[in-house]
Write a protein that holds these residues in place. Structure first.
Motif, PDB file in Angstrom:
ATOM      1  N   ARG A 233      -1.700  -1.812  -3.969  1.00 53.52           N
ATOM      2  CA  ARG A 233      -2.827  -0.920  -3.689  1.00 53.52           C
ATOM      3  C   ARG A 233      -2.277   0.506  -3.714  1.00 53.52           C
ATOM      4  O   ARG A 233      -1.757   1.002  -2.721  1.00 53.52           O
ATOM      5  CB  ARG A 233      -3.459  -1.228  -2.320  1.00 53.52           C
ATOM      6  CG  ARG A 233      -3.921  -2.666  -2.139  1.00 53.52           C
ATOM      7  CD  ARG A 233      -5.109  -2.998  -3.022  1.00 53.52           C
ATOM      8  NE  ARG A 233      -5.595  -4.347  -2.740  1.00 53.52           N
ATOM      9  CZ  ARG A 233      -5.177  -5.436  -3.375  1.00 53.52           C
ATOM     10  NH1 ARG A 233      -4.261  -5.326  -4.329  1.00 53.52           N
ATOM     11  NH2 ARG A 233      -5.675  -6.630  -3.065  1.00 53.52           N
TER      12      ARG A 233
ATOM     13  N   TYR B  23     -10.580   4.180   1.761  1.00 55.14           N
ATOM     14  CA  TYR B  23     -11.077   3.740   0.450  1.00 55.14           C
ATOM     15  C   TYR B  23     -11.802   2.410   0.600  1.00 55.14           C
ATOM     16  O   TYR B  23     -12.891   2.213   0.021  1.00 55.14           O
ATOM     17  CB  TYR B  23      -9.901   3.605  -0.515  1.00 55.14           C
ATOM     18  CG  TYR B  23     -10.243   2.873  -1.804  1.00 55.14           C
ATOM     19  CD1 TYR B  23     -10.759   3.556  -2.893  1.00 55.14           C
ATOM     20  CD2 TYR B  23     -10.045   1.490  -1.902  1.00 55.14           C
ATOM     21  CE1 TYR B  23     -11.083   2.887  -4.062  1.00 55.14           C
ATOM     22  CE2 TYR B  23     -10.374   0.810  -3.073  1.00 55.14           C
ATOM     23  CZ  TYR B  23     -10.885   1.517  -4.146  1.00 55.14           C
ATOM     24  OH  TYR B  23     -11.203   0.855  -5.297  1.00 55.14           O
TER      25      TYR B  23
ATOM     26  N   VAL C 112      -5.303   6.123   4.443  1.00 57.55           N
ATOM     27  CA  VAL C 112      -6.125   6.559   3.308  1.00 57.55           C
ATOM     28  C   VAL C 112      -6.703   5.341   2.583  1.00 57.55           C
ATOM     29  O   VAL C 112      -7.872   5.345   2.174  1.00 57.55           O
ATOM     30  CB  VAL C 112      -5.288   7.430   2.341  1.00 57.55           C
ATOM     31  CG1 VAL C 112      -6.025   7.635   1.018  1.00 57.55           C
ATOM     32  CG2 VAL C 112      -4.972   8.787   2.987  1.00 57.55           C
ATOM     33  N   TYR C 113      -5.892   4.299   2.428  1.00 57.65           N
ATOM     34  CA  TYR C 113      -6.390   3.091   1.768  1.00 57.65           C
ATOM     35  C   TYR C 113      -7.519   2.450   2.583  1.00 57.65           C
ATOM     36  O   TYR C 113      -8.500   1.961   2.006  1.00 57.65           O
ATOM     37  CB  TYR C 113      -5.257   2.082   1.572  1.00 57.65           C
ATOM     38  CG  TYR C 113      -5.765   0.734   1.133  1.00 57.65           C
ATOM     39  CD1 TYR C 113      -6.316   0.554  -0.132  1.00 57.65           C
ATOM     40  CD2 TYR C 113      -5.731  -0.362   2.004  1.00 57.65           C
ATOM     41  CE1 TYR C 113      -6.820  -0.678  -0.533  1.00 57.65           C
ATOM     42  CE2 TYR C 113      -6.228  -1.596   1.611  1.00 57.65           C
ATOM     43  CZ  TYR C 113      -6.774  -1.747   0.339  1.00 57.65           C
ATOM     44  OH  TYR C 113      -7.273  -2.968  -0.042  1.00 57.65           O
TER      45      TYR C 113
ATOM     46  N   THR D 188      -2.811   4.311  -3.852  1.00 56.47           N
ATOM     47  CA  THR D 188      -3.880   5.273  -3.561  1.00 56.47           C
ATOM     48  C   THR D 188      -3.970   6.372  -4.618  1.00 56.47           C
ATOM     49  O   THR D 188      -5.010   7.018  -4.745  1.00 56.47           O
ATOM     50  CB  THR D 188      -3.678   5.896  -2.174  1.00 56.47           C
ATOM     51  OG1 THR D 188      -2.341   6.409  -2.058  1.00 56.47           O
ATOM     52  CG2 THR D 188      -3.904   4.848  -1.087  1.00 56.47           C
TER      53      THR D 188
ATOM     54  N   VAL E 220       0.854  -1.183   0.000  1.00 60.17           N
ATOM     55  CA  VAL E 220       0.000   0.000   0.000  1.00 60.17           C
ATOM     56  C   VAL E 220       0.889   1.232   0.000  1.00 60.17           C
ATOM     57  O   VAL E 220       1.795   1.353   0.835  1.00 60.17           O
ATOM     58  CB  VAL E 220      -0.936   0.030   1.228  1.00 60.17           C
ATOM     59  CG1 VAL E 220      -1.792   1.285   1.209  1.00 60.17           C
ATOM     60  CG2 VAL E 220      -1.805  -1.219   1.274  1.00 60.17           C
TER      61      VAL E 220
ATOM     62  N   ALA F 292      -0.637   6.797   3.913  1.00 62.56           N
ATOM     63  CA  ALA F 292      -1.152   6.075   2.741  1.00 62.56           C
ATOM     64  C   ALA F 292      -1.963   4.857   3.182  1.00 62.56           C
ATOM     65  O   ALA F 292      -3.000   4.540   2.586  1.00 62.56           O
ATOM     66  CB  ALA F 292       0.006   5.652   1.840  1.00 62.56           C
TER      67      ALA F 292
ATOM     68  N   HIS G 195       1.475   5.485  -2.082  1.00 59.56           N
ATOM     69  CA  HIS G 195       0.981   6.567  -2.931  1.00 59.56           C
ATOM     70  C   HIS G 195       2.006   6.833  -4.030  1.00 59.56           C
ATOM     71  O   HIS G 195       3.101   7.317  -3.766  1.00 59.56           O
ATOM     72  CB  HIS G 195       0.758   7.843  -2.108  1.00 59.56           C
ATOM     73  CG  HIS G 195      -0.069   8.872  -2.804  1.00 59.56           C
ATOM     74  ND1 HIS G 195      -1.453   8.814  -2.855  1.00 59.56           N
ATOM     75  CD2 HIS G 195       0.282  10.003  -3.478  1.00 59.56           C
ATOM     76  CE1 HIS G 195      -1.915   9.857  -3.523  1.00 59.56           C
ATOM     77  NE2 HIS G 195      -0.882  10.590  -3.908  1.00 59.56           N
TER      78      HIS G 195
ATOM     79  N   PHE H 140      -7.932   6.621  -5.897  1.00 56.16           N
ATOM     80  CA  PHE H 140      -8.706   7.855  -5.709  1.00 56.16           C
ATOM     81  C   PHE H 140      -8.645   8.746  -6.951  1.00 56.16           C
ATOM     82  O   PHE H 140      -8.691   9.972  -6.843  1.00 56.16           O
ATOM     83  CB  PHE H 140      -8.199   8.623  -4.487  1.00 56.16           C
ATOM     84  CG  PHE H 140      -8.682   8.061  -3.183  1.00 56.16           C
ATOM     85  CD1 PHE H 140      -9.910   8.428  -2.646  1.00 56.16           C
ATOM     86  CD2 PHE H 140      -7.920   7.133  -2.493  1.00 56.16           C
ATOM     87  CE1 PHE H 140     -10.364   7.903  -1.455  1.00 56.16           C
ATOM     88  CE2 PHE H 140      -8.358   6.608  -1.295  1.00 56.16           C
ATOM     89  CZ  PHE H 140      -9.588   6.978  -0.773  1.00 56.16           C
TER      90      PHE H 140
END
Length: 617
Positions: free
Chosen positions: A542, A591, A587-588, A544, A520, A584, A522, A548
């Motif tokens: 994954r 999501y 944030v995931y 981000t 995970v 990150a 960004h 997004f």
């Protein structure tokens, strides 16, 4: 490695690269001295052969067990003998091991070129026999007689290897050997030349793939797909193509190995580029991970189809299945429809460089015991998780407080576990750009970036990797505003951080990939992974930035997503990779909750509306 990367490339406008290999190769002390780097005096075909020897020698130097493995795989054993043609002098003997062999072209070929005479009626097996058993008469200085004495020097094979690497471009004058590979007629051509040689009946001048060339062979068949090498009890060497009825029983004390052609490197003239035909092993095509990456029209799909194909050979020397050959032309990879293409050198624009032969499956059970022993030693030398993840810092300065926790191997993330990751980079070269007539910046040469810091956390945000990476290249910009790095952070004599080599950091990340962790972060796909030069299967990523993103809209920064979704301000004066990895991950998780709640599309719309209102700050 290249096939592993290629099978993950879905789009034809993308390419797989070997940046780490090229970078390490460029920094190797011997590479420039051997003429492997530009500018060089070596021709491309000669450089290809020198590169193969360079790589084999580098492998041999890196580790004792690896040296024995390389020797057992590629090492052909020879006995050298100096037989003095003078009474009272004792013959001398010595042994040697050659990892790659220069094809020995008989003097008759050179004489034919020099005098524009008849080219000897030779086959590829004749050339290989001449390479494995050589003899010449010369004069050497003898200390005992204090004068030059005639001597017969011989070099004879006494032990065969698992693989044969044959250098076809071993003669400075291409006109000496090209007529043989071209299948051209009876006369040579003086001079060096790129590919010129006089045509003859049945050669390219008269055209036709069915014509007969040297020795009455088919033009595309001068190089056989299989050869049988037999060392007889008296030391003599026989080389033949396999016969449907066999090559006769082995006598006492004799050795015999059948080799199959596995690869051909060719020099394309006059564009001076190299291409390689590679026969992909069946075992590789059957690897389980190919199933998950095989897409229609991709390399993975072709290999998966190859795994389902059956060999149709009626005897050991028959043509190999066409599905097994791939053509590598720089980063373009394509299937070879006709296997005759692999050994067809009739065209003036293609010159032979290197031939790779491997012991056939018929002789797999009779492999040298040294090979098995070397393989066992080398497999035992693979670094363990404990060795990789407990590697010490190479900084000579006493470390400050550790920024990460060393996890025991059994506590490392495994298949399906989330690993938050963020990287910081430094610039090795400056960006080159200009402003066009529309006032827009046009980048003609992007800056070359290098991994400088790698931080990883577990799903509960425990930091278990925080490595600063030393680089042997000069750094032109630490990109402090974006990386948080300053001069001295990557210097072993001054850094107070956990400093490691690029290889160590790469091994940690590669081991996590192999364990099936889900990464995970960004900007992983557009920035981090390409710079690190590692392929991570898409199902293990994954990103981000992508999650997004709404099509035909701008990409959102991590700081904006953190501010809007988490009400957290990050990346003030500088970036911190640990902070960015943790954010990150959070944030995931947002999501994931939006998607599970069925409100993802609405939330994306709200995020972009708020972004436009705040100018995405």
């Amino acid at each position: 490695f290249m096939l592993d990367q290629a099978q993950g490339v879905k789009s034809r406008n993308k390419k797989c690269e070997a940046r780490n290999l090229l970078r390490t190769f460029r920094l190797a002390p011997d590479a420039q001295a051997l003429g492997l780097l530009e500018p060089t005096q070596l021709e491309p075909d000669q450089r290809a052969c020198a590169f193969v020897r360079f790589m084999l020698e580098q492998f041999s130097r890196s580790d004792t067990s690896l040296k024995s493995l390389v020797s057992a795989t590629f090492g052909v054993k020879f006995m050298h003998c100096d037989r003095w043609l003078s009474q009272g002098l004792e013959d001398s003997h010595r042994k040697s091991v050659s990892l790659a062999l220069d094809i020995h072209y008989p003097n008759e070929l050179s004489k034919a070129v020099l005098h524009d005479g008849v080219v000897p009626n030779l086959t590829f097996c004749d050339l290989l026999r001449s390479t494995l058993s050589q003899s010449k008469r010369t004069k050497l200085w003898c200390k005992d007689k204090n004068e030059q004495v005639p001597v017969v020097q011989s070099k004879t094979v006494i032990g065969l290897s698992e693989c044969l690497i044959l250098n076809a471009a071993s003669h400075d004058n291409r006109a000496v050997y090209l007529p043989l590979f071209r299948g051209e007629g009876s006369r040579g051509t003086k001079g060096k030349g790129g590919a010129k040689a006089k045509g003859a009946k049945g050669g390219p001048a008269s055209g036709g793939a069915g014509g007969k060339g040297v020795g009455g062979r088919g033009l595309a068949q001068f190089v056989p797909f299989s050869v049988v090498v037999r060392i007889k009890a008296d030391g003599s060497v026989q080389v033949n193509e396999p016969s449907p009825s066999g090559n006769g029983p082995l006598g006492e004390g004799e050795q015999e190995v059948m080799y199959e052609l596995m690869g051909v490197v060719s020099h394309i003239y006059p564009t001076n580029n190299l291409v390689a035909h590679v026969r992909v092993p069946q075992a590789y095509a059957e690897r389980a991970n190919l199933r998950s990456h095989a897409k229609e029209g991709s390399i993975g799909a072709g290999l998966a189809a190859m795994a389902r194909a059956r060999a149709s050979s009626s005897f050991a020397g028959a043509m190999v299945p066409r599905e097994q050959w791939l053509l590598f032309n720089d980063f373009a990879v394509s299937h070879v429809d006709d296997p005759n293409e692999v050994v067809d050198f009739r065209h003036e624009w293609r010159n032979p460089c290197i031939f790779f032969y491997r012991r056939s499956a018929r002789d797999a059970g009779s492999a040298d015991a040294a090979m098995s022993e070397a393989l066992a030693k080398q497999s035992g030398r693979q670094p363990t998780d404990l060795e990789i993840f407990s590697s010490p810092s190479i900084s000579t300065k006493p470390p400050s407080k550790s920024s990460f926790v060393r996890l025991k191997p059994e506590n490392l993330p495994g298949k399906g576990d989330l690993v938050a990751i963020d990287c910081e980079m430094v610039a090795l070269t400056t960006e080159e750009s200009f402003i066009n007539s529309n006032g827009r910046k046009v980048v003609t040469q992007p800056s070359q970036l290098s991994l400088a810091r790698l931080s990883c956390t577990t799903e509960d945000e425990t930091v278990f990797i925080d490595d600063y990476i030393v680089t042997p290249d000069p750094i032109v910009d630490y990109l402090t505003r974006f990386s948080g790095l300053v001069p001295g952070d990557l210097d072993p004599s001054t850094s107070a951080h956990h400093l490691v080599s690029l290889r160590t950091a790469y091994l940690k990340l590669k081991r996590l990939v192999d364990r099936g962790c889900v990464f995970v972060g960004h900007g992983l796909l557009m920035k981090d992974f390409p710079v690190i030069n590692i392929f991570v299967p898409p199902e293990q990523v994954r990103d981000t930035v992508q999650l997004f993103h709404v099509r035909n809209n701008r990409f959102l920064s991590l700081s904006f997503l953190a501010s809007y979704l988490l009400d957290v301000d990050i990346q003030g004066d500088t970036h911190d990779s640990i902070e960015d990895a943790r954010i990150a991950l959070r944030v995931y998780k947002e999501y994931r909750s939006f998607k599970e709640g069925g409100i993802l599309e609405r939330k994306l719309t709200e995020i972009y509306e708020e972004g436009r209102r705040r100018n995405f700050q």
